[in-house]
Design a protein around this motif. Structure first.
Motif, PDB file in Angstrom:
ATOM      1  N   ARG A  45      -8.076  11.594   2.104  1.00  0.00           N
ATOM      2  CA  ARG A  45      -8.945  10.720   1.313  1.00  0.00           C
ATOM      3  C   ARG A  45      -8.288  10.284   0.009  1.00  0.00           C
ATOM      4  O   ARG A  45      -8.750   9.370  -0.653  1.00  0.00           O
ATOM      5  CB  ARG A  45     -10.276  11.422   1.018  1.00  0.00           C
ATOM      6  N   ASN A  46      -7.219  10.984  -0.373  1.00  0.00           N
ATOM      7  CA  ASN A  46      -6.504  10.635  -1.604  1.00  0.00           C
ATOM      8  C   ASN A  46      -5.179   9.940  -1.346  1.00  0.00           C
ATOM      9  O   ASN A  46      -4.397   9.766  -2.273  1.00  0.00           O
ATOM     10  CB  ASN A  46      -6.263  11.900  -2.431  1.00  0.00           C
ATOM     11  N   GLN A  74      -4.340   7.028  -1.055  1.00  0.00           N
ATOM     12  CA  GLN A  74      -4.109   5.876  -1.924  1.00  0.00           C
ATOM     13  C   GLN A  74      -4.737   6.084  -3.301  1.00  0.00           C
ATOM     14  O   GLN A  74      -5.100   5.126  -3.979  1.00  0.00           O
ATOM     15  CB  GLN A  74      -4.599   4.586  -1.256  1.00  0.00           C
ATOM     16  N   ASN A  75      -4.810   7.348  -3.734  1.00  0.00           N
ATOM     17  CA  ASN A  75      -5.181   7.674  -5.111  1.00  0.00           C
ATOM     18  C   ASN A  75      -3.873   7.597  -5.903  1.00  0.00           C
ATOM     19  O   ASN A  75      -3.114   8.569  -6.008  1.00  0.00           O
ATOM     20  CB  ASN A  75      -5.790   9.081  -5.137  1.00  0.00           C
ATOM     21  N   ARG A 111     -12.141  -2.370   7.718  1.00  0.00           N
ATOM     22  CA  ARG A 111     -10.915  -2.557   8.497  1.00  0.00           C
ATOM     23  C   ARG A 111     -11.253  -2.459   9.978  1.00  0.00           C
ATOM     24  O   ARG A 111     -11.897  -1.509  10.405  1.00  0.00           O
ATOM     25  CB  ARG A 111      -9.914  -1.484   8.101  1.00  0.00           C
ATOM     26  N   PRO A 142     -12.586  18.588  -0.739  1.00  0.00           N
ATOM     27  CA  PRO A 142     -13.310  17.313  -0.768  1.00  0.00           C
ATOM     28  C   PRO A 142     -14.371  17.335   0.327  1.00  0.00           C
ATOM     29  O   PRO A 142     -14.059  17.516   1.501  1.00  0.00           O
ATOM     30  CB  PRO A 142     -12.222  16.280  -0.444  1.00  0.00           C
ATOM     31  N   ARG A 143     -15.623  17.231  -0.018  1.00  0.00           N
ATOM     32  CA  ARG A 143     -16.703  17.308   0.972  1.00  0.00           C
ATOM     33  C   ARG A 143     -17.528  16.034   0.926  1.00  0.00           C
ATOM     34  O   ARG A 143     -17.880  15.554  -0.154  1.00  0.00           O
ATOM     35  CB  ARG A 143     -17.599  18.523   0.666  1.00  0.00           C
ATOM     36  N   GLN A 152     -14.460   7.966  -1.783  1.00  0.00           N
ATOM     37  CA  GLN A 152     -14.620   9.402  -1.524  1.00  0.00           C
ATOM     38  C   GLN A 152     -13.731  10.238  -2.436  1.00  0.00           C
ATOM     39  O   GLN A 152     -13.301  11.335  -2.073  1.00  0.00           O
ATOM     40  CB  GLN A 152     -14.370   9.703  -0.046  1.00  0.00           C
ATOM     41  N   ASN A 153     -13.459   9.719  -3.627  1.00  0.00           N
ATOM     42  CA  ASN A 153     -12.801  10.506  -4.680  1.00  0.00           C
ATOM     43  C   ASN A 153     -13.936  11.255  -5.378  1.00  0.00           C
ATOM     44  O   ASN A 153     -14.575  10.767  -6.307  1.00  0.00           O
ATOM     45  CB  ASN A 153     -12.083   9.547  -5.630  1.00  0.00           C
ATOM     46  N   PHE A 154     -14.207  12.454  -4.870  1.00  0.00           N
ATOM     47  CA  PHE A 154     -15.453  13.137  -5.253  1.00  0.00           C
ATOM     48  C   PHE A 154     -15.467  13.558  -6.716  1.00  0.00           C
ATOM     49  O   PHE A 154     -16.512  13.604  -7.346  1.00  0.00           O
ATOM     50  CB  PHE A 154     -15.715  14.305  -4.304  1.00  0.00           C
ATOM     51  N   MET A 202     -12.842   1.869   5.360  1.00  0.00           N
ATOM     52  CA  MET A 202     -13.076   2.467   6.669  1.00  0.00           C
ATOM     53  C   MET A 202     -14.168   3.518   6.597  1.00  0.00           C
ATOM     54  O   MET A 202     -14.144   4.510   7.314  1.00  0.00           O
ATOM     55  CB  MET A 202     -11.794   3.029   7.270  1.00  0.00           C
ATOM     56  N   LEU A 227      -7.280   8.391   6.895  1.00  0.00           N
ATOM     57  CA  LEU A 227      -7.872   8.153   8.213  1.00  0.00           C
ATOM     58  C   LEU A 227      -8.045   6.661   8.486  1.00  0.00           C
ATOM     59  O   LEU A 227      -8.359   6.250   9.591  1.00  0.00           O
ATOM     60  CB  LEU A 227      -9.153   8.930   8.409  1.00  0.00           C
ATOM     61  N   MET A 228      -7.817   5.862   7.469  1.00  0.00           N
ATOM     62  CA  MET A 228      -7.954   4.418   7.574  1.00  0.00           C
ATOM     63  C   MET A 228      -6.631   3.712   7.257  1.00  0.00           C
ATOM     64  O   MET A 228      -6.620   2.520   6.986  1.00  0.00           O
ATOM     65  CB  MET A 228      -8.981   3.966   6.536  1.00  0.00           C
ATOM     66  N   SER A 229      -5.534   4.454   7.256  1.00  0.00           N
ATOM     67  CA  SER A 229      -4.281   3.887   6.754  1.00  0.00           C
ATOM     68  C   SER A 229      -3.295   3.621   7.877  1.00  0.00           C
ATOM     69  O   SER A 229      -3.169   4.421   8.803  1.00  0.00           O
ATOM     70  CB  SER A 229      -3.640   4.867   5.769  1.00  0.00           C
ATOM     71  N   ARG A 255      -1.753  11.352   6.082  1.00  0.00           N
ATOM     72  CA  ARG A 255      -2.113   9.965   6.341  1.00  0.00           C
ATOM     73  C   ARG A 255      -3.619   9.776   6.181  1.00  0.00           C
ATOM     74  O   ARG A 255      -4.409  10.564   6.700  1.00  0.00           O
ATOM     75  CB  ARG A 255      -1.723   9.632   7.779  1.00  0.00           C
ATOM     76  N   ARG A 290     -11.019   2.278  -2.435  1.00  0.00           N
ATOM     77  CA  ARG A 290     -10.095   3.389  -2.131  1.00  0.00           C
ATOM     78  C   ARG A 290     -10.537   4.696  -2.773  1.00  0.00           C
ATOM     79  O   ARG A 290     -10.062   5.749  -2.426  1.00  0.00           O
ATOM     80  CB  ARG A 290      -8.678   3.033  -2.577  1.00  0.00           C
ATOM     81  N   ASN A 291     -11.435   4.605  -3.743  1.00  0.00           N
ATOM     82  CA  ASN A 291     -11.933   5.817  -4.403  1.00  0.00           C
ATOM     83  C   ASN A 291     -13.349   6.183  -3.981  1.00  0.00           C
ATOM     84  O   ASN A 291     -13.959   7.051  -4.592  1.00  0.00           O
ATOM     85  CB  ASN A 291     -11.892   5.627  -5.930  1.00  0.00           C
ATOM     86  N   PHE A 293      -6.855  -0.301  14.374  1.00  0.00           N
ATOM     87  CA  PHE A 293      -6.353  -1.123  13.268  1.00  0.00           C
ATOM     88  C   PHE A 293      -4.840  -1.030  13.108  1.00  0.00           C
ATOM     89  O   PHE A 293      -4.243  -1.826  12.382  1.00  0.00           O
ATOM     90  CB  PHE A 293      -7.043  -0.704  11.958  1.00  0.00           C
ATOM     91  N   TYR A 341     -23.754  11.539  -4.250  1.00  0.00           N
ATOM     92  CA  TYR A 341     -22.980  12.309  -5.234  1.00  0.00           C
ATOM     93  C   TYR A 341     -23.338  11.878  -6.656  1.00  0.00           C
ATOM     94  O   TYR A 341     -23.585  12.698  -7.534  1.00  0.00           O
ATOM     95  CB  TYR A 341     -21.473  12.078  -5.032  1.00  0.00           C
TER      96      TYR A 341
END
Lengths: 337, 337, 337, 337
Positions: free
Chosen positions: A186-187, A189-190, B240, A132-133, B189-191, B211, A210-212, A208, B186-187, D242, B223
């Protein structure tokens, strides 16, 4: 759940809240304080969000009493869970070391790294096939070819493989090559992905976000557990804060907090947790001193040529020093590594 | 890119950095300050991360000069982009109002809400068919049935539909029913998902991650744009922070910041941005006063019975008042609504 | 206060907690849920911190029920407080405009600015005599000379003066020159200073700390109020978050949240809230649209020559446009400016 | 400083920026990139803020090249500073342990705690005489009586004393009783206080503000150093993020970051860094593993009766176990404790 009524709430407001609580199948329990009436909601409150009650007339706020997770909680599973993969036990007395390149870039790069981390004492080989970039213009990974190279390295060095899976439809494919499937930060909460890795029976390394919050991490684990897969390993990898001198702020507190709330193993990623290779070894030592069950560390034979995350990758000789340091710290607190 | 050398950097270190820069196809430009040597990297630096240089010996840090996004930037596209859907223009002089329930729960609920928001002056109908939920025990949406009901409401009220798509393999399906596809916070950055909505030609409403920085939001837009879809609408929906009196902190600054950096339309979600229905109208007014091109607002005929997000949903009569307030504010700054 | 016992708490633990509650002069109220025992603490809990109970054996956590502030709360003072200074009423229907330079730099600079902001419609003149600066090498203000110049400007333009006081021993001195004493963001929890400005009878402008919650701001106000000074004006001026595209994140939500929790007037500082002059006017409009009772804005005749905060200072002509914009927005929501 | 011009900047804009740079006594150095012109500012940029340049026409942003601190920097003082107090050396090979109650509450409490921490191996006694409290209704400390009791404990146990000073006018008084003066987190940017402790020659323990970056902490140290006092000890004590499962987020990364940027000793406060006594020992171990030069820990003979911070205070037997743990970790990394 505890519902705090406003100072100005009327008897009618209170009656309506009680009726609403009962309509949801709970019992209500009133407590009259000096300045506020408080209404307890008796029953399994987990499926209900506190906000649900906050829009009723006269309600000031609602406070959850139970943690919203159950399968991940120590309440009902007090002893530590140990996840076993080909003779490696994660969550036991031994601190487990996972290491390897951020991305699989070529056979040479992967084999050289695998040989080096094996020699230094790593127990598991990491490497990314899909990356993931943040930028669409950056290297996105070798894909299937990367998985094949990881399997080849597994066979050559007898190291279990951990690699990231990024979408639900790739779970079956990745599970054919990997020993541990990683769900990236980043996933976290996918939810479709969490459900998919919950349907298989291979260990999942859940990072975890980065915002959770810690609670949200445990809720993400609950998704996987509730779909039937009990082999979940949690990973603290740094959170986003106002501090800019490091890429992320490694939340060292989260390690003992998680160990007290959940029976699941907890490992640490000092590479992402800092973003700078010079900081990886001190934070690796700290994570083990705080009680982490393992580490996952980025290693590259030539970080300056790395196609991703070079700045936080250790050279093999630095990784060997990290292992030696970490072993001494593990022994200082009665563990091995 | 600017590379700042350490105070202690040697001539050899500097030489190596220059050589490394040139090996990547850039030109190097040295500037000798009183305490530091600085090396400029001349060329299109966007595909390279600053961290890439930070692990070379003698480098203190590297600083990006160009924003990492290009297609989303006003630099090469100074005039505003306007996204048009069935006669609705987003990004023009008129402030566009999108409204509807968080989740589609039933035909009755949706039709009642659609009728109300249409009557109040909404231009687009929102509603979720699949819902990302933090808890695996919470209502997850009606799925396909929800999409069918949204289409039915579209036909009945001539309101374009915006609804969330949560995974790449559902993009084609959702695009058959929706006029605007939403990518949720939440998605962001779901690339894989960003790439998939980049392949279609329907407008995409991209919500800022809770975040994510403004720059990351623009990279997520990049993207989609770089995959060929130019119809991207950005949405600020709260971030947040440490503050706990509201569910999120609505980043009002982001609205004029985005409008200055990008040509894409920018709308605001005061429902998620606050999490409390009492705050939705003042923050809606504020967002329009700050320059938002539209609003997306949660409305439910009976919030206390809502299966999700009741606490932040307006009743139809409150939404009508919001529209009336917002119109007056829009006119005060020379727009319509 | 509500005390939540652990799942594993024993009857003895519960007995000890009840005894402890009673030893502090409170009554205890037990509620037996399905998975947890909950103990209510009946009485005025404000002086006690929840953490106090959390170290008793068997306690999982303690939750405050009442807001910890009392004098600042609308519970006991439902109507708006209006602070009056020489004919200017802060907290009434009119939106009050305070403007002037960050620092007083010279007579010419101050008089020129005062004339300009007066002409544009400002009601109060701001200006700093002592400046808190992050760097010991930066301009620290003119001190007493600055106060004298402010008084001179007051007399020349009939504008009440607001200026910052930085330590308890300067309160008496500053109060001789200023009409409103400002407590800056960095001093919001300088409790000795709060006590000192609580002892006088001049209005105090209390700025929210850049990392303080709304509740902490109200507790800081409570310090002043509890020392006897009821003339407190609150100011939202942006908080620190992970976002770096602006100097601070202006917390627009805080305006309606504060207005609902407290009777005190609430004003906004869009200059510090953004840190960039281009953003000041849109955020000023937004703050008024969200319900702010006033604005405080930095204005400088030649920002490029300003000794502090030039980047966020408006030129006089831009300030005049801001006033014109803000007036139209104020009228759109039924106020004046 | 590097000044990045906008894509749209004109030759005239560039000329004006160069002229402005030269008017401040710097030299300008132009570098023409493919999409942007960059102007280097040659000279000691520390007194100038980057924002100063950002309001000139055509400027996109300005980036600092040098750290804004100089006396605190390793650049000009590469070797570690060691602060010595009565035979205790802070910043050397030995990890120094400071311990004692949050507040001095009575002779009995202080003497009992001092005896216990001395027996367990502490090198310095901590205790608060004046306490900064969020609530005006909470215990504010014994004041002068507290200082006298601390001195009595010093004489009885030969333990140097560290205690907080809260305002400039109390510095002389506190310095008569204390061996180390503490500047608390809420006062880290109380510049008048920093100047005052910079005028004396006793060691100062400077705690990081809960909202302050590493750079701001070093700038606060620079205030003290630039006023002539070289005996500054830095303390990481947790930042606000947070995450709500702990009172603060202990920033473990800050320890190696500070050790690399500055020559000053760096200690850790795991009591405030976590807010929960169960977490204090693992985080103390982690801080030492990461390279902290010492610890400051809250200990109370009966935390449930503590007038402040009971929840994060260790009982004497738990502190003795902490010391034993920390010693083993210190030895594992080649230090003593």
């Amino acid at each position: 759940m505890i519902i705090v009524m406003k100072h100005s709430a009327t008897a009618e407001d209170i009656g309506n809240v009680v009726q609403h609580i009962e309509s949801l199948g709970f019992k209500a329990h009133l407590s009259q304080g000096e300045e506020r009436t408080i209404i307890g909601v008796i029953g399994d409150e987990r499926p209900v969000e506190p906000e649900h009650f906050e829009l009723l007339d006269g309600v000031e706020r609602a406070v959850r009493i139970l943690h919203p997770f159950k399968l991940a909680s120590r309440d009902f599973h007090p002893e530590d869970s140990v996840v076993k993969i080909n003779g490696v036990s994660i969550g036991g007395r031994q601190v487990i070391l996972m290491a390897g390149p951020c991305s699989v870039e070529s056979r040479e790069q992967l084999i050289e790294t695998a040989a080096a981390v094996k020699a230094a004492g790593a127990h598991v080989l990491r490497g990314g096939a899909w990356k993931p970039r943040t930028s669409p213009y950056a290297f996105q990974g070798l894909g299937l070819k990367g998985l094949e190279l990881l399997r080849e390295a597994h066979d050559a060095f007898q190291l279990p493989i951990v690699t990231e899976v990024m979408s639900p439809q790739e779970v079956t494919l990745v599970a054919q090559y990997a020993d541990i499937l990683q769900v990236g930060a980043r996933n976290m909460q996918n939810f479709a992905l969490l459900a998919a890795v919950g349907e298989i029976q291979k260990p999942v390394l859940l990072k975890r976000g980065l915002m959770s919050t810690v609670e949200e991490l445990l809720m993400a684990a609950e998704y996987i557990l509730s779909h039937g897969n009990q082999k979940v390993i949690l990973c603290e990898r740094g959170i986003r804060t106002f501090e800019t001198s490091t890429r992320n702020t490694f939340d060292i507190n989260a390690i003992p907090v998680l160990k007290s709330l959940t029976h699941l193993p907890v490992i640490a990623d000092p590479s992402h947790g800092t973003g700078k290779w010079e900081l990886v070894t001190p934070i690796a030592r700290a994570a083990v001193a705080a009680g982490a069950d393992g580490l996952i560390v980025e290693v590259h034979p030539n970080p300056a040529k790395a196609l991703s995350d070079g700045a936080q990758s250790l050279k093999p000789d630095n990784f060997a020093r990290l292992v030696s340091d970490v072993r001494r710290v593990a022994e200082a607190i009665g563990r091995t590594a």
